[in-house]
Motif scaffolding. Structure first.
Motif, PDB file in Angstrom:
ATOM      1  N   VAL A 379      67.684  16.045  53.624  1.00 40.07           N
ATOM      2  CA  VAL A 379      68.580  16.629  54.614  1.00 40.07           C
ATOM      3  C   VAL A 379      68.442  18.155  54.602  1.00 40.07           C
ATOM      4  O   VAL A 379      68.388  18.802  55.655  1.00 40.07           O
ATOM      5  N   LEU A 380      68.375  18.732  53.416  1.00 39.02           N
ATOM      6  CA  LEU A 380      68.237  20.184  53.302  1.00 39.02           C
ATOM      7  C   LEU A 380      66.949  20.679  53.947  1.00 39.02           C
ATOM      8  O   LEU A 380      66.941  21.701  54.650  1.00 39.02           O
ATOM      9  N   ASP A 381      65.856  19.953  53.715  1.00 44.13           N
ATOM     10  CA  ASP A 381      64.584  20.365  54.306  1.00 44.13           C
ATOM     11  C   ASP A 381      64.657  20.360  55.822  1.00 44.13           C
ATOM     12  O   ASP A 381      64.047  21.211  56.481  1.00 44.13           O
ATOM     13  N   LYS A 382      65.402  19.415  56.375  1.00 42.97           N
ATOM     14  CA  LYS A 382      65.539  19.334  57.825  1.00 42.97           C
ATOM     15  C   LYS A 382      66.370  20.497  58.371  1.00 42.97           C
ATOM     16  O   LYS A 382      66.094  21.015  59.463  1.00 42.97           O
ATOM     17  N   LEU A 383      67.399  20.917  57.623  1.00 45.31           N
ATOM     18  CA  LEU A 383      68.301  21.973  58.089  1.00 45.31           C
ATOM     19  C   LEU A 383      67.794  23.374  57.767  1.00 45.31           C
ATOM     20  O   LEU A 383      68.191  24.349  58.421  1.00 45.31           O
ATOM     21  N   HIS A 384      66.894  23.475  56.793  1.00 41.50           N
ATOM     22  CA  HIS A 384      66.417  24.779  56.346  1.00 41.50           C
ATOM     23  C   HIS A 384      65.698  25.505  57.488  1.00 41.50           C
ATOM     24  O   HIS A 384      64.794  24.958  58.118  1.00 41.50           O
ATOM     25  N   GLY A 385      66.121  26.738  57.720  1.00 38.07           N
ATOM     26  CA  GLY A 385      65.516  27.536  58.770  1.00 38.07           C
ATOM     27  C   GLY A 385      66.180  27.382  60.110  1.00 38.07           C
ATOM     28  O   GLY A 385      65.986  28.223  60.994  1.00 38.07           O
ATOM     29  N   GLN A 386      66.962  26.316  60.292  1.00 39.57           N
ATOM     30  CA  GLN A 386      67.681  26.121  61.552  1.00 39.57           C
ATOM     31  C   GLN A 386      69.176  26.375  61.373  1.00 39.57           C
ATOM     32  O   GLN A 386      69.758  27.174  62.096  1.00 39.57           O
ATOM     33  N   MET A 387      69.768  25.699  60.382  1.00 42.97           N
ATOM     34  CA  MET A 387      71.198  25.856  60.125  1.00 42.97           C
ATOM     35  C   MET A 387      71.466  26.521  58.777  1.00 42.97           C
ATOM     36  O   MET A 387      72.551  27.041  58.560  1.00 42.97           O
ATOM     37  N   LEU A 388      70.477  26.472  57.873  1.00 47.22           N
ATOM     38  CA  LEU A 388      70.648  27.039  56.534  1.00 47.22           C
ATOM     39  C   LEU A 388      69.695  28.207  56.316  1.00 47.22           C
ATOM     40  O   LEU A 388      68.502  28.100  56.615  1.00 47.22           O
ATOM     41  N   SER A 389      70.227  29.286  55.779  1.00 47.16           N
ATOM     42  CA  SER A 389      69.375  30.415  55.391  1.00 47.16           C
ATOM     43  C   SER A 389      68.705  30.103  54.062  1.00 47.16           C
ATOM     44  O   SER A 389      69.042  29.125  53.382  1.00 47.16           O
ATOM     45  N   ASP A 390      67.746  30.939  53.655  1.00 44.30           N
ATOM     46  CA  ASP A 390      67.074  30.744  52.367  1.00 44.30           C
ATOM     47  C   ASP A 390      68.072  30.770  51.214  1.00 44.30           C
ATOM     48  O   ASP A 390      68.002  29.971  50.279  1.00 44.30           O
ATOM     49  N   GLU A 391      69.002  31.721  51.292  1.00 48.79           N
ATOM     50  CA  GLU A 391      69.988  31.857  50.209  1.00 48.79           C
ATOM     51  C   GLU A 391      70.876  30.614  50.121  1.00 48.79           C
ATOM     52  O   GLU A 391      71.151  30.105  49.024  1.00 48.79           O
ATOM     53  N   GLN A 392      71.349  30.121  51.276  1.00 49.34           N
ATOM     54  CA  GLN A 392      72.188  28.931  51.281  1.00 49.34           C
ATOM     55  C   GLN A 392      71.417  27.720  50.765  1.00 49.34           C
ATOM     56  O   GLN A 392      71.949  26.900  49.996  1.00 49.34           O
ATOM     57  N   TYR A 393      70.164  27.616  51.173  1.00 50.03           N
ATOM     58  CA  TYR A 393      69.313  26.511  50.730  1.00 50.03           C
ATOM     59  C   TYR A 393      69.195  26.502  49.209  1.00 50.03           C
ATOM     60  O   TYR A 393      69.337  25.452  48.566  1.00 50.03           O
ATOM     61  N   GLN A 394      68.958  27.672  48.625  1.00 53.09           N
ATOM     62  CA  GLN A 394      68.809  27.766  47.175  1.00 53.09           C
ATOM     63  C   GLN A 394      70.107  27.438  46.457  1.00 53.09           C
ATOM     64  O   GLN A 394      70.099  26.810  45.389  1.00 53.09           O
ATOM     65  N   LYS A 395      71.235  27.861  47.018  1.00 47.84           N
ATOM     66  CA  LYS A 395      72.529  27.585  46.388  1.00 47.84           C
ATOM     67  C   LYS A 395      72.801  26.083  46.330  1.00 47.84           C
ATOM     68  O   LYS A 395      73.291  25.565  45.322  1.00 47.84           O
ATOM     69  N   VAL A 396      72.502  25.375  47.415  1.00 46.01           N
ATOM     70  CA  VAL A 396      72.721  23.937  47.422  1.00 46.01           C
ATOM     71  C   VAL A 396      71.782  23.246  46.423  1.00 46.01           C
ATOM     72  O   VAL A 396      72.183  22.362  45.662  1.00 46.01           O
ATOM     73  N   GLN A 397      70.524  23.692  46.394  1.00 44.59           N
ATOM     74  CA  GLN A 397      69.542  23.099  45.488  1.00 44.59           C
ATOM     75  C   GLN A 397      69.921  23.306  44.025  1.00 44.59           C
ATOM     76  O   GLN A 397      69.548  22.512  43.159  1.00 44.59           O
ATOM     77  N   ALA A 398      70.677  24.356  43.749  1.00 47.96           N
ATOM     78  CA  ALA A 398      71.016  24.681  42.360  1.00 47.96           C
ATOM     79  C   ALA A 398      71.980  23.675  41.738  1.00 47.96           C
ATOM     80  O   ALA A 398      72.051  23.551  40.513  1.00 47.96           O
ATOM     81  N   ASP A 399      72.739  22.959  42.582  1.00 47.90           N
ATOM     82  CA  ASP A 399      73.655  21.962  42.035  1.00 47.90           C
ATOM     83  C   ASP A 399      72.875  20.751  41.537  1.00 47.90           C
ATOM     84  O   ASP A 399      71.787  20.446  42.032  1.00 47.90           O
ATOM     85  N   HIS A 400      73.438  20.059  40.555  1.00 43.29           N
ATOM     86  CA  HIS A 400      72.693  19.016  39.852  1.00 43.29           C
ATOM     87  C   HIS A 400      72.875  17.623  40.443  1.00 43.29           C
ATOM     88  O   HIS A 400      71.966  16.794  40.357  1.00 43.29           O
ATOM     89  N   THR A 401      74.029  17.322  41.016  1.00 39.16           N
ATOM     90  CA  THR A 401      74.275  15.970  41.511  1.00 39.16           C
ATOM     91  C   THR A 401      74.337  15.979  43.044  1.00 39.16           C
ATOM     92  O   THR A 401      74.641  17.004  43.661  1.00 39.16           O
ATOM     93  N   SER A 402      74.079  14.831  43.616  1.00 36.14           N
ATOM     94  CA  SER A 402      74.111  14.720  45.078  1.00 36.14           C
ATOM     95  C   SER A 402      75.490  15.041  45.651  1.00 36.14           C
ATOM     96  O   SER A 402      75.585  15.788  46.635  1.00 36.14           O
ATOM     97  N   PRO A 403      76.601  14.526  45.083  1.00 35.38           N
ATOM     98  CA  PRO A 403      77.915  14.887  45.637  1.00 35.38           C
ATOM     99  C   PRO A 403      78.180  16.387  45.576  1.00 35.38           C
ATOM    100  O   PRO A 403      78.727  16.963  46.529  1.00 35.38           O
ATOM    101  N   ASP A 404      77.766  17.051  44.462  1.00 39.70           N
ATOM    102  CA  ASP A 404      77.976  18.502  44.370  1.00 39.70           C
ATOM    103  C   ASP A 404      77.149  19.245  45.411  1.00 39.70           C
ATOM    104  O   ASP A 404      77.601  20.229  46.002  1.00 39.70           O
TER     105      ASP A 404
END
Length: 424
Positions: A379-404
């Motif tokens: 989902v993140l890969d699909k939204l990256h560059g359209q709805m998510l900035s690089d910084e937002q993308y990295q912040k989401v990726q930093a969490d360890h579990t899917s719910p987080d």
């Protein structure tokens, strides 16, 4: 050796395997599936590929079909390697011996039925597919049928006889009937097929015998203010009929509720009552089970319920015998308010009026999405560059579990309207 005494081609998964696979597969959002792109299975991560029912799949990968003409229900799929590919959304199944591109169109039986002689000896028992592929590439096609074979065997008092079924080819010179290679509980198998519009025709044994079939109950709702309108259909398990009804109901912003199918076989030509646990006006109160062409208006019951009720139970029974064939529980949490619906045939662009409705829908179902979406990275890969900035993308990726990760993703949703409003 197959059940008819001959050696068959490479076998596809059995009905039990397909059912088991469907219950274990992890589902990704349909928007992630890219037409023609393979989604491979990593056995160290999950048991089965990450696929949707809209994809073709075998035991190691899936391929998303391309929509060539939605109005004609015309699709194209590029099967990349030799193997056995199943399309769960339709029941269609191909065995191919080399890479091949196949075009698939859903056709209507009604324009051909008057060519069947004698017509009273046969009945339609599944979709009519017009498949096109290079000759010799497809070694077998599994055509879905909705005859409940075990119950028919019980009624006839003898084992399955493949002469009960014919594969109908619609050719310029008329309809040509071909004996299938074998008959399975959910498929008629044709080896080394030649392609024209083809479908399954079982024989009618005698007028007194109603053919047992597998069926679906389709339940749609439209929630507006404090009232809910329901439409209930009882139809054969035919993907072309289901798609036609889905398309028609979407025009009026009705949403299908996913409920279990009937518990036991039902009978073509029989009548079934519709009732509920609460006192409600249902019109009509009974439906005849029939197989109407997808292009024709389908029979349904309509009823209204006040939204204030926490839940209702719905039932369908055989009119003469009183046998319960279907039951479902509808809770208030199942219903989607009108405000969350995207207008039919509307494709939302980032700056279109449809975007707030989509966001409202996401917010409405936030709890379920957080709990159930497991393939967050896709989902993140699909939204990256359209709805998510690089910084937002990295912040989401930093969490360890899917719910987080999903919770972090939702924390950025309020900024998406601002992003969209600045785009031309």
């Amino acid at each position: 050796m197959d059940q008819n005494g001959g050696e068959g081609p490479e076998q596809g998964p059995s009905s039990q395997e397909l059912h088991s696979a469907g219950t274990q597969a992890q589902v990704i959002p349909a928007s992630i599936a890219v037409p023609g792109v393979r989604h491979r299975w990593n056995p160290s991560v999950c048991l089965l590929p990450l696929v949707t029912e809209d994809d073709f799949w075998d035991l190691t990968e899936s391929v998303a079909p391309e929509v060539l003409d939605r109005d004609r229900s015309l699709y194209r799929v590029r099967l990349p390697v030799a193997g056995s590919y199943h399309w769960p959304n339709t029941g269609l199944h191909f065995v191919v011996k080399r890479p091949v591109t196949i075009e698939i169109e859903f056709c209507a039986w009604r324009q051909f039925l008057d060519q069947i002689v004698p017509q009273h000896n046969w009945m339609v028992a599944g979709p009519l597919f017009d498949n096109k592929a290079k000759p010799g590439a497809v070694t077998a096609v599994y055509l879905p049928h909705f005859v409940h074979l075990p119950h028919l065997v019980h009624l006839q008092g003898k084992n399955v006889d493949k002469s009960w079924f014919q594969v109908a080819h619609m050719k310029e010179e008329g309809i040509v009937l071909e004996k299938p290679t074998r008959v399975e509980p959910h498929y008629v198998v044709l080896e080394n097929p030649s392609f024209s519009p083809i479908g399954v025709l079982p024989r009618k044994f005698h007028a007194a015998l109603h053919i047992p079939i597998t069926s679906n109950v389709l339940l749609y709702h439209h929630l507006q203010h404090e009232d809910v309108t329901f439409h209930l259909y009882l139809i054969p398990n035919d993907c072309s009929i289901r798609k036609a009804i889905d398309d028609e109901e979407k025009k009026f912003q009705f949403v299908r509720l996913h409920k279990p199918p009937p518990m036991i076989p039902v009978y073509m030509g029989s009548r079934y009552t519709v009732s509920g646990s609460e006192e409600m006006e249902i019109i009509p109160q009974e439906l005849e089970l029939c197989c109407r062409s997808p292009g024709k208006a389908q029979l349904f019951s309509e009823f209204y319920v006040g939204h204030s009720r926490s839940s209702i139970r719905l039932y369908s029974r055989h009119k003469e015998e009183g046998t319960l064939v279907w039951e479902a529980l509808v809770k208030s949490g199942d219903l989607i308010p009108e405000a969350t619906l995207i207008p039919p045939h509307h494709t939302a662009s980032p700056s279109s009026p449809g975007t707030p409705a989509q966001l409202h829908f996401v917010d409405w179902h936030r709890e379920q999405l957080v709990a159930q979406v497991s393939s967050v990275d896709q989902v993140l890969d699909k939204l990256h560059g359209q709805m998510l900035s690089d910084e937002q993308y990295q912040k989401v990726q930093a969490d360890h579990t899917s719910p987080d990760k999903m919770r972090m993703l939702f924390s950025f949703s309020s900024s998406w309207n601002k992003i969209n409003s600045t785009k031309p």
